[in-house]
Design an enzyme around this catalytic site. Structure first.
Site, PDB file in Angstrom:
ATOM      1  N   GLU A  80       0.868  -1.242  -0.143  1.00 41.19           N
ATOM      2  CA  GLU A  80       0.058  -0.282  -0.070  1.00 41.19           C
ATOM      3  C   GLU A  80       0.708   1.253  -0.034  1.00 41.19           C
ATOM      4  OE1 GLU A  80      -3.123   0.133   2.993  1.00 41.19           O
ATOM      5  OE2 GLU A  80      -2.976   2.268   3.153  1.00 41.19           O
TER       6      GLU A  80
ATOM      7  N   GLU B 191      -2.967  11.491   3.454  1.00 44.24           N
ATOM      8  CA  GLU B 191      -3.732  11.203   4.373  1.00 44.24           C
ATOM      9  C   GLU B 191      -3.806  12.361   5.300  1.00 44.24           C
ATOM     10  OE1 GLU B 191      -3.977   6.603   5.885  1.00 44.24           O
ATOM     11  OE2 GLU B 191      -2.242   7.266   5.709  1.00 44.24           O
TER      12      GLU B 191
END
Length: 555
Positions: free
Chosen positions: A433, A438
């Site tokens: 990932e 974020e």
């Protein structure tokens, strides 16, 4: 460290002999940080460099793979150069012979005609010209011989045998073959019931007698502090070609010399209570009966070209382009509190933006963690999540998006990538990932970029927080997040400035295997609640919007 130039060009005068050093294994006494590994000085790219710690002495050496006659060394110094240094050669990487020495170096581009032989060539700096360390854009070695025409990977997809192997919920089918498959996310491990003992071993059958020149081990945290590398003609009588009692795990590149059909790692002391485990056990040399491994993916062009994009220029209320995106409905992971709808919460605003809207809206028949505001186990919020999984996948490139995020407790906007083998059943985090952006709605002054892999995931992922200049707020305006991804690693940027650099070489040396050299797909989502951001509170504004101006991929 501040530098005064971006690239350097080596002298126009070409050496008469072949270039032996490019792409070979390079090591150094130190690196300034992960952005400047030793490998950058021998990669043929004049825009990348090795840089050392700020002290004397320091060195960088290249392994030519086999003994060579050296005729010329070309050095392209960065501003941090050596006034005093030697060029040295060695047969074994331990005993060195000096073939050039100066105490009046002036930096810049130097072409040194030398005469000597050895498998290893080293630049050994003893006096720096500046307060910084030593730094080379390029370190090129010319001559005849070396391993350029012979050494190759011999162990790929060859049968392995081990003292034991593990297959349970913690390590499923961790058989010997996993160490020889060139898959950095699969591994061999000794049995959890009979194999957490000393000694423990694994060997590979190369199919025929081979001359072994190099062994690469990528250890799991269950590594050997004491072990030998051994060769054998018959898997019965073994000869040790390398031995250590002070190994520290992670990635180890061992230059060895020996011949045999079988090559074994024989561990005699474990680092901890567990057994022995290797993600990769690679054997290089000549001979054997090798199987050609798949060709590695190609790096992006320089400069990269736009290969995929969505500018979100549809009319107001229109849905995401079905040729580029698919909705990803359902409840979220990480104890999130939303239900992702089938594009009900995603549409164009008619002004060139995708709108991903978080709403306070119950979804009957669904189950979420208990919402602290209502006490209900029915999902109390809806939002949007979409991906390119079955539409577009790619390996390497520049990936960027221009996004404006919402502000408020419980919001968790993200722009990220998932390894495409997740779609065919490989579980997270073995697929890999790559989180490009974020942000937590409770702290919109901080953004995060992170990677996750089997050896580093969740709270142990490798990442970095960063902020805007002057304490600005990410929710106030659009910003461009990007990941520049290639075979050397990932460089994250925000609005064009570098905020975090991940070196593949450094990660392998210090954290574990790098599993990001295969296809990935794109994901956009706006989560609500979850373990990291925490839940919304009474002041959280609903509805709230994450706006995406564009997403672009260059290769």
């Amino acid at each position: 460290m501040i530098t005064l130039s971006l690239t350097a060009v080596l002298p126009a005068t070409a050496a008469a002999d072949p270039l032996l050093s490019q792409g070979k294994t390079a090591t150094a006494s130190s690196t300034e940080n992960v952005a400047f590994p030793a490998s950058a000085a021998v990669d043929g790219d004049p825009g990348t460099r090795w840089s050392s710690a700020f002290s004397d002495p320091q060195w960088i050496q290249v392994d030519l793979g086999a003994s060579a006659s050296i005729s010329q060394v070309q050095l392209s110094w960065e501003t941090a150069y050596a006034t005093a240094f030697q060029v040295q050669v060695s047969a074994d990487g331990t005993s060195w012979t000096t073939v050039h020495s100066t105490t009046t170096g002036t930096g810049g581009d130097q072409t040194l005609n030398v005469s000597g032989s050895g498998r290893y060539v080293r630049v050994y700096g003893t006096q720096r010209a500046t307060q910084y360390g030593y730094s080379l854009w390029e370190f090129r070695v010319y001559g005849t011989g070396g391993g350029s025409g012979g050494e190759r990977l011999l162990s790929y997809n060859k049968p392995g045998v081990a003292s034991s192997s593990q297959s349970d919920g913690n390590c499923w089918e961790c058989t010997p073959a996993r160490a020889f498959d060139l898959d950095p996310a699969s591994r061999w491990a000794t049995s959890s019931t009979t194999g957490w003992v000393d000694p423990g071993w694994i060997y590979v059958d190369l199919g025929a007698t081979a001359q072994i020149s190099r062994v690469v081990l990528q250890w799991d945290p269950a590594y050997a502090t004491s072990y030998q590398i051994q060769v054998s003609p018959d898997a019965n009588t073994w000869t040790t070609v390398y031995s250590t009692t002070t190994a520290t795990g992670f990635k180890q590149t061992l230059n060895v010399s020996g011949s045999g059909r079988y090559v074994r790692m024989y561990g005699t002391k474990r680092a901890g209570a567990y057994g022995y485990s290797l993600w990769e056990f690679q054997v290089y040399g000549t001979g054997g009966n090798p199987v050609d491994p798949p060709a590695p993916p190609k790096d992006p062009a320089n400069p990269p070209a736009l290969v995929w994009s969505d500018e979100f220029n549809g009319p107001a209320g229109s849905k995401p382009d079905a040729a580029k995106w698919r909705a990803d409905p359902g409840t979220g992971p990480n104890n999130e509190l939303e239900y992702y709808t089938d594009h009900d919460n995603a549409s164009m605003d008619g002004q060139g933006n995708l709108v991903m809207e978080a709403r306070k809206q119950a979804t009957p028949g669904t189950t979420c963690p208990t919402d602290p505001l209502t006490g209900s186990g029915t999902c109390q919020y809806t939002s949007a999540r979409m991906n390119t999984g079955t539409k577009f996948q790619f390996t390497y490139g520049r990936v960027e998006a221009r996004i404006k995020v919402p502000k408020g407790n419980g919001f968790w906007p993200a722009f990220w990538m998932m390894g495409a083998d997740f779609l065919t059943g490989r579980p997270w985090p073995y697929n890999g990932e790559v989180d490009i952006m974020e942000i937590l709605g409770k702290d919109v002054k901080t953004s995060y970029s992170t990677v996750h892999a089997p050896a580093y995931n969740g709270g142990g992922g490798i990442g970095s927080p960063y902020t805007l200049p002057n304490g600005a707020d990410f929710s106030d305006d659009f910003h461009v997040w990007a990941a520049n991804w290639d075979s050397k690693g990932i460089v994250y940027t925000l609005d064009g400035r570098t905020v975090f650099t991940l070196s593949k070489d450094q990660v392998e040396q210090t954290r574990g295997p790098w599993i990001f050299d295969h296809p990935f797909y794109l994901i956009l989502n706006l989560a609500i609640g979850g373990d990291w951001p925490g839940p919304p509170n009474a002041a959280t504004p609903f509805p709230s919007r994450m706006l995406v101006d564009y997403v672009r991929v260059y290769r």
